[in-house]
Scaffold this motif. Sequence first.
Motif, mmCIF file in Angstrom:
data_model
loop_
_atom_site.group_PDB
_atom_site.id
_atom_site.type_symbol
_atom_site.label_atom_id
_atom_site.label_comp_id
_atom_site.label_asym_id
_atom_site.label_seq_id
_atom_site.Cartn_x
_atom_site.Cartn_y
_atom_site.Cartn_z
ATOM 1 N N UNK A 286 0.861 -1.179 0.000
ATOM 2 C CA UNK A 286 0.000 0.000 0.000
ATOM 3 C C UNK A 286 0.897 1.229 0.000
ATOM 4 N N UNK A 287 0.408 2.316 -0.574
ATOM 5 C CA UNK A 287 1.189 3.555 -0.602
ATOM 6 C C UNK A 287 0.255 4.747 -0.673
ATOM 7 N N UNK A 288 0.676 5.826 -0.029
ATOM 8 C CA UNK A 288 -0.075 7.076 -0.073
ATOM 9 C C UNK A 288 0.917 8.222 0.040
ATOM 10 N N UNK A 289 0.449 9.413 -0.291
ATOM 11 C CA UNK A 289 1.366 10.541 -0.201
ATOM 12 C C UNK A 289 0.675 11.875 -0.327
ATOM 13 N N UNK B 219 3.882 7.557 2.630
ATOM 14 C CA UNK B 219 3.770 6.451 3.582
ATOM 15 C C UNK B 219 3.437 5.194 2.788
ATOM 16 N N UNK B 220 4.129 4.120 3.097
ATOM 17 C CA UNK B 220 3.868 2.851 2.429
ATOM 18 C C UNK B 220 3.960 1.717 3.424
ATOM 19 N N UNK B 221 3.395 0.597 3.061
ATOM 20 C CA UNK B 221 3.483 -0.610 3.885
ATOM 21 C C UNK B 221 4.085 -1.703 3.002
ATOM 22 N N UNK B 222 5.113 -2.356 3.554
ATOM 23 C CA UNK B 222 5.837 -3.402 2.846
ATOM 24 C C UNK B 222 5.828 -4.671 3.686
ATOM 25 N N UNK B 223 5.867 -5.811 3.035
ATOM 26 C CA UNK B 223 5.995 -7.079 3.744
ATOM 27 C C UNK B 223 7.441 -7.536 3.713
ATOM 28 N N UNK C 63 8.407 8.673 4.484
ATOM 29 C CA UNK C 63 9.588 9.395 4.012
ATOM 30 C C UNK C 63 9.205 10.750 3.440
ATOM 31 N N UNK C 64 10.206 11.632 3.395
ATOM 32 C CA UNK C 64 10.049 12.951 2.789
ATOM 33 C C UNK C 64 11.415 13.464 2.351
#
Length: 190
Positions: free
Chosen positions: A64-67, A81-85, A166-167
Amino acid sequence: MNDRFAMRIPDGWTRYDLTGGELATVAASETAAVEDPELRAGAEDGYRQAGELLRAMVRDGALAASGLIEMHDDGLLMAFAGVFGTTLPEGYRDDVALLLRPDGAARAGAGRTVTAVELPEAGAAVRVTSIERVPVSDDWTADMLTVNTFVAVPDRPGEHLVISCSTPNLQHADALTGLFDAITATFRFV
């Protein structure tokens, strides 16, 4: 966000379609509305960078990813912001406490802070905060504030989800670190 987890994203942020199609549509619409050529060029560059970052996230296994990409008087504000496995290597003990020294201080490298955190709905986690040179494409890197929080997946030894925020806006690192903490605090398994 996903059928395994949920996380609240701030108003004004975009949930990215990991194929990149929605980002391209938003970029075209938003940049077309900017009349000033210099500001439009800045917005186009920001969206190009966001697209490259999104492609890099997908290559790295984003679930998932958003920004946020916003024009301000002092330039472009970008946050992601992202979610990784991820799965721990064989033989690695799945224990948050082992990542910290007995005195509770973090084991960390230069410029990197590691802390134990408690997420209200997901439990114990490990947070790694640093300024990293992040490869975005084969020929482009960016210095980014990164806040990565590792959360063990319940009933799946060795499996973790990593909430990665991140930014590139290092001049706003303190405020954005607080925002990333607030976003991560909403993470929960479903």
